[in-house]
Write an enzyme that holds these catalytic residues in place. Sequence first.
Site, short mmCIF file in Angstrom:
data_model
loop_
_atom_site.label_atom_id
_atom_site.label_comp_id
_atom_site.label_asym_id
_atom_site.label_seq_id
_atom_site.Cartn_x
_atom_site.Cartn_y
_atom_site.Cartn_z
CB SER A 88 -0.86 0.00 1.27
OG SER A 88 -1.49 1.25 1.45
CE1 TYR A 101 -4.44 -2.56 4.97
CE2 TYR A 101 -3.52 -0.34 4.84
CZ TYR A 101 -4.04 -1.46 4.21
OH TYR A 101 -4.15 -1.48 2.84
N1 LIG Z 1 -8.59 -0.25 -1.49
C1 LIG Z 1 -7.53 0.45 -1.17
O1 LIG Z 1 -7.60 1.69 -1.02
C2 LIG Z 1 -6.19 -0.22 -1.02
C3 LIG Z 1 -5.05 0.58 -1.02
C4 LIG Z 1 -3.81 -0.02 -0.86
C5 LIG Z 1 -3.71 -1.39 -0.71
N2 LIG Z 1 -4.85 -2.17 -0.72
C6 LIG Z 1 -4.67 -3.61 -0.53
O2 LIG Z 1 -5.27 -4.31 -1.61
C7 LIG Z 1 -5.61 -5.63 -1.20
C8 LIG Z 1 -7.00 -5.95 -1.66
O3 LIG Z 1 -7.92 -5.11 -0.96
P1 LIG Z 1 -9.21 -4.45 -1.64
O4 LIG Z 1 -9.01 -3.00 -1.65
O5 LIG Z 1 -9.57 -5.16 -2.90
O6 LIG Z 1 -10.27 -4.72 -0.47
P2 LIG Z 1 -11.52 -5.68 -0.40
O7 LIG Z 1 -12.47 -5.34 -1.48
O8 LIG Z 1 -11.99 -5.60 1.02
O9 LIG Z 1 -10.90 -7.11 -0.69
C9 LIG Z 1 -10.17 -7.80 0.28
C10 LIG Z 1 -9.96 -9.21 -0.19
O10 LIG Z 1 -9.28 -9.96 0.84
C11 LIG Z 1 -9.97 -11.18 1.01
N3 LIG Z 1 -9.81 -11.68 2.38
C12 LIG Z 1 -10.03 -11.00 3.53
N4 LIG Z 1 -9.79 -11.81 4.59
C13 LIG Z 1 -9.40 -13.00 4.09
C14 LIG Z 1 -9.01 -14.23 4.66
N5 LIG Z 1 -8.94 -14.40 6.00
N6 LIG Z 1 -8.67 -15.26 3.84
C15 LIG Z 1 -8.74 -15.11 2.50
N7 LIG Z 1 -9.10 -13.97 1.88
C16 LIG Z 1 -9.43 -12.93 2.68
C17 LIG Z 1 -11.42 -10.86 0.71
O11 LIG Z 1 -12.09 -12.04 0.39
P3 LIG Z 1 -13.67 -12.17 0.64
O12 LIG Z 1 -14.31 -11.23 -0.29
O13 LIG Z 1 -13.96 -13.60 0.35
O14 LIG Z 1 -13.89 -11.79 2.06
C18 LIG Z 1 -11.28 -9.94 -0.48
O15 LIG Z 1 -11.13 -10.68 -1.67
C19 LIG Z 1 -5.43 -5.66 0.33
O16 LIG Z 1 -4.21 -6.29 0.65
C20 LIG Z 1 -5.37 -4.18 0.70
O17 LIG Z 1 -4.65 -3.94 1.87
C21 LIG Z 1 -6.07 -1.61 -0.88
#
Ligand SMILES: NC(=O)c1ccc[n+]([C@@H]2O[C@H](COP(=O)([O-])OP(=O)(O)OC[C@H]3O[C@@H](n4cnc5c(N)ncnc54)[C@H](OP(=O)(O)O)[C@@H]3O)[C@@H](O)[C@H]2O)c1
Length: 201
Positions: A88, A101
């Site tokens: 991130s 986080y």
């Molecule tokens: N959105 C942002 O602003 C942002 C910025 C920087 C980095 N990121 C990073 O990008 C990555 C994806 O996040 P996102 O933004 O796409 O958020 P999201 O929509 O909340 O997706 C999170 C993903 O993680 C999965 N997950 C959560 N707990 C889990 C577990 N215990 N075992 C297996 N899978 C699990 C979820 O699966 P389910 O749907 O099945 O629960 C979902 O596919 C994360 O690492 C996050 O930190 C996001």
Amino acid sequence: MHTKQCDVADRSQRETLYEWALKEYPNLNVLVNNAGIQKEIDFKKGTEELFVDGDEIELNFQAPVHLSALFTPHLMKQPEAAIVQVTSGLAFNPLAVYPVYCATKAALHSFSLTLRHQLRDTSVEVIEMAPPMVDTGLNQKSRDKQGLTYRGISSEEYVQYFLDGLKEGKQEITNERVEGLRDATRADYDRLFEQMNTQEN
Ligand SMILES: NC(=O)c1ccc[n+]([C@@H]2O[C@H](COP(=O)([O-])OP(=O)(O)OC[C@H]3O[C@@H](n4cnc5c(N)ncnc54)[C@H](OP(=O)(O)O)[C@@H]3O)[C@@H](O)[C@H]2O)c1
């Protein structure tokens, strides 16, 4: 697309996933460590919020480290392979409302650097995806609570940026805004920390 459900915060489920993946896909050559959660934690409340709704250290850091270790020997046997670590922009400059986080993402950034160095003479590339704020399902509760009207760029926009970065052969792919953070000086970091973490949050 084929899927297998796995709670990657559970060590034994990670091992089962690894065994299943290699049995089903003996030529598998990419591991993407994407799963992550983000929580507001107030340390003035002691441990009250630390483990509610999941353990960020286990899921955001321990899981990618363990999965990287499980898959690396197999990936090294492939002619071309990659491990993608999703960190991130907050790995470079933390937001105090998300203390654990941000620390897990900084740790995963550090681990990506050392893993890349260790694997430099192998067929395995280590690519770090460090997105800015993207409008996804991540921590909507907190984004609502803070009354954020800006929810970040769209997933499509970031994916396009990431794919362009891959084509250019970049190993660390952020976007223009995070690149600015990545290249900031110590004085810039201190100023940005003050800007991002006001008395109100
Ligand atoms: N959105 C942002 O602003 C942002 C910025 C920087 C980095 N990121 C990073 O990008 C990555 C994806 O996040 P996102 O933004 O796409 O958020 P999201 O929509 O909340 O997706 C999170 C993903 O993680 C999965 N997950 C959560 N707990 C889990 C577990 N215990 N075992 C297996 N899978 C699990 C979820 O699966 P389910 O749907 O099945 O629960 C979902 O596919 C994360 O690492 C996050 O930190 C996001």
